[in-house]
Design a protein around this motif. Structure first.
Motif, PDB file in Angstrom:
ATOM      1  N   ALA A  22      38.801  40.934  22.292  1.00 54.77           N
ATOM      2  CA  ALA A  22      38.718  41.284  20.870  1.00 54.77           C
ATOM      3  C   ALA A  22      39.106  42.740  20.645  1.00 54.77           C
ATOM      4  N   ARG A  23      39.009  43.538  21.693  1.00 58.59           N
ATOM      5  CA  ARG A  23      39.393  44.960  21.603  1.00 58.59           C
ATOM      6  C   ARG A  23      40.764  45.217  22.225  1.00 58.59           C
ATOM      7  N   GLY A  24      41.511  44.145  22.441  1.00 63.54           N
ATOM      8  CA  GLY A  24      42.890  44.279  22.914  1.00 63.54           C
ATOM      9  C   GLY A  24      43.051  44.521  24.397  1.00 63.54           C
ATOM     10  N   MET A  25      42.013  44.271  25.174  1.00 65.02           N
ATOM     11  CA  MET A  25      42.114  44.481  26.622  1.00 65.02           C
ATOM     12  C   MET A  25      42.386  43.151  27.314  1.00 65.02           C
ATOM     13  N   PRO A  26      43.504  43.033  28.029  1.00 65.59           N
ATOM     14  CA  PRO A  26      43.759  41.816  28.802  1.00 65.59           C
ATOM     15  C   PRO A  26      42.733  41.677  29.927  1.00 65.59           C
ATOM     16  N   VAL A  27      42.292  40.461  30.162  1.00 65.56           N
ATOM     17  CA  VAL A  27      41.211  40.219  31.106  1.00 65.56           C
ATOM     18  C   VAL A  27      41.576  39.083  32.050  1.00 65.56           C
ATOM     19  N   ARG A  28      41.153  39.211  33.303  1.00 65.15           N
ATOM     20  CA  ARG A  28      41.194  38.092  34.261  1.00 65.15           C
ATOM     21  C   ARG A  28      39.783  37.910  34.775  1.00 65.15           C
ATOM     22  N   CYS A  29      39.316  36.687  34.769  1.00 65.76           N
ATOM     23  CA  CYS A  29      37.941  36.382  35.162  1.00 65.76           C
ATOM     24  C   CYS A  29      37.885  35.753  36.547  1.00 65.76           C
ATOM     25  N   PHE A  30      36.851  36.118  37.283  1.00 65.16           N
ATOM     26  CA  PHE A  30      36.623  35.586  38.630  1.00 65.16           C
ATOM     27  C   PHE A  30      35.142  35.274  38.774  1.00 65.16           C
ATOM     28  N   SER A  31      34.847  34.150  39.403  1.00 66.50           N
ATOM     29  CA  SER A  31      33.448  33.764  39.582  1.00 66.50           C
ATOM     30  C   SER A  31      32.853  34.307  40.880  1.00 66.50           C
ATOM     31  N   SER A  32      33.680  34.959  41.693  1.00 68.50           N
ATOM     32  CA  SER A  32      33.179  35.560  42.933  1.00 68.50           C
ATOM     33  C   SER A  32      34.061  36.739  43.337  1.00 68.50           C
ATOM     34  N   ALA A  33      33.469  37.617  44.122  1.00 64.76           N
ATOM     35  CA  ALA A  33      34.220  38.764  44.642  1.00 64.76           C
ATOM     36  C   ALA A  33      35.319  38.293  45.583  1.00 64.76           C
ATOM     37  N   GLU A  34      35.035  37.225  46.332  1.00 61.45           N
ATOM     38  CA  GLU A  34      36.018  36.704  47.280  1.00 61.45           C
ATOM     39  C   GLU A  34      37.269  36.198  46.557  1.00 61.45           C
ATOM     40  N   SER A  35      37.087  35.464  45.448  1.00 65.14           N
ATOM     41  CA  SER A  35      38.256  34.959  44.710  1.00 65.14           C
ATOM     42  C   SER A  35      39.044  36.119  44.104  1.00 65.14           C
ATOM     43  N   PHE A  36      38.342  37.164  43.695  1.00 66.62           N
ATOM     44  CA  PHE A  36      39.035  38.347  43.189  1.00 66.62           C
ATOM     45  C   PHE A  36      39.878  38.988  44.296  1.00 66.62           C
ATOM     46  N   LEU A  37      39.285  39.169  45.480  1.00 63.53           N
ATOM     47  CA  LEU A  37      40.012  39.806  46.581  1.00 63.53           C
ATOM     48  C   LEU A  37      41.248  39.001  46.979  1.00 63.53           C
ATOM     49  N   LEU A  38      41.147  37.683  46.916  1.00 62.84           N
ATOM     50  CA  LEU A  38      42.305  36.838  47.241  1.00 62.84           C
ATOM     51  C   LEU A  38      43.445  37.030  46.242  1.00 62.84           C
ATOM     52  N   SER A  39      43.129  37.431  45.022  1.00 58.77           N
ATOM     53  CA  SER A  39      44.154  37.598  43.986  1.00 58.77           C
ATOM     54  C   SER A  39      44.827  38.968  44.016  1.00 58.77           C
ATOM     55  N   LEU A  40      44.335  39.876  44.819  1.00 54.96           N
ATOM     56  CA  LEU A  40      44.829  41.258  44.768  1.00 54.96           C
ATOM     57  C   LEU A  40      46.311  41.408  45.051  1.00 54.96           C
TER      58      LEU A  40
END
Length: 179
Positions: A22-40
């Motif tokens: 709503a404030r114009g910031m693009p976001v990517r959501c992850f349900s775990s730190a591990e899934s985030f690290l895999l996306s790096l």
């Protein structure tokens, strides 16, 4: 300017996503730190907002892993069950901010905006430093010696005397280094 949101609670993820988008910031959501690290490998976010207490890697462990990888990304940790020791530890480990739930929307958004701005400055400095280090590695050992002595404030004649070369040779090396 993507913000990575990491939380094992889907409701919190959705509400944060709506708040930031709503404030114009693009976001990517992850349900775990591990899934985030895999996306790096895909794209480095400009900021990470992570819950502290999650199954698997905690927010603080995620922050430590990013530090090990030299990822120049600011991390904001959020928690519903924080204490002073946890907050102090998080900040000592390099967290940009530590915010307790329920958090003030304005404070969180301001913290993210500041983190993105400071993170950009850090990335620019790292890039400039890497460029300088690459250029330094191109210098010959003698050029490096001359440069080190110039940095110490020695005059060309003093450098020539110390390295047993002519002052004109020092001038040539110095010109090369300055270039």
């Amino acid at each position: 300017m993507t913000v990575a949101l990491i939380d094992d609670d889907d409701a919190v993820l959705r509400s944060l996503q709506l708040l930031l988008e709503a404030r114009g910031m693009p976001v990517r959501c992850f349900s775990s730190a591990e899934s985030f690290l895999l996306s790096l490998g895909e794209e480095m976010p400009k900021c990470v907002v992570s819950d502290v207490r999650m199954p698997g890697l905690t927010g603080i462990e995620l922050q430590q892993e990013l530090k090990k990888r030299d990822a120049a990304v600011p991390v904001i940790l959020i928690t519903g069950h924080g204490d002073i020791d946890m907050a102090v530890n998080a900040i000592k480990e390099g967290a940009f901010d530590f915010i307790e739930k329920p958090f003030d929307d304005k404070r969180l958004v301001a913290s993210i905006a500041t983190a993105i701005e400071k993170g950009q400055k850090v990335r620019i400095e790292q890039s400039e430093r890497a460029g300088l280090e690459a250029r330094l590695s191109e210098l010959s050992p003698r050029q490096r010696e001359v440069m080190d002595l110039v940095v110490q404030g020695l005059a060309n004649k003093e450098i020539a005397r110390q390295l047993s070369i002519s002052p004109r040779t020092v001038e040539n090396y110095r010109a090369w280094v300055m270039e």
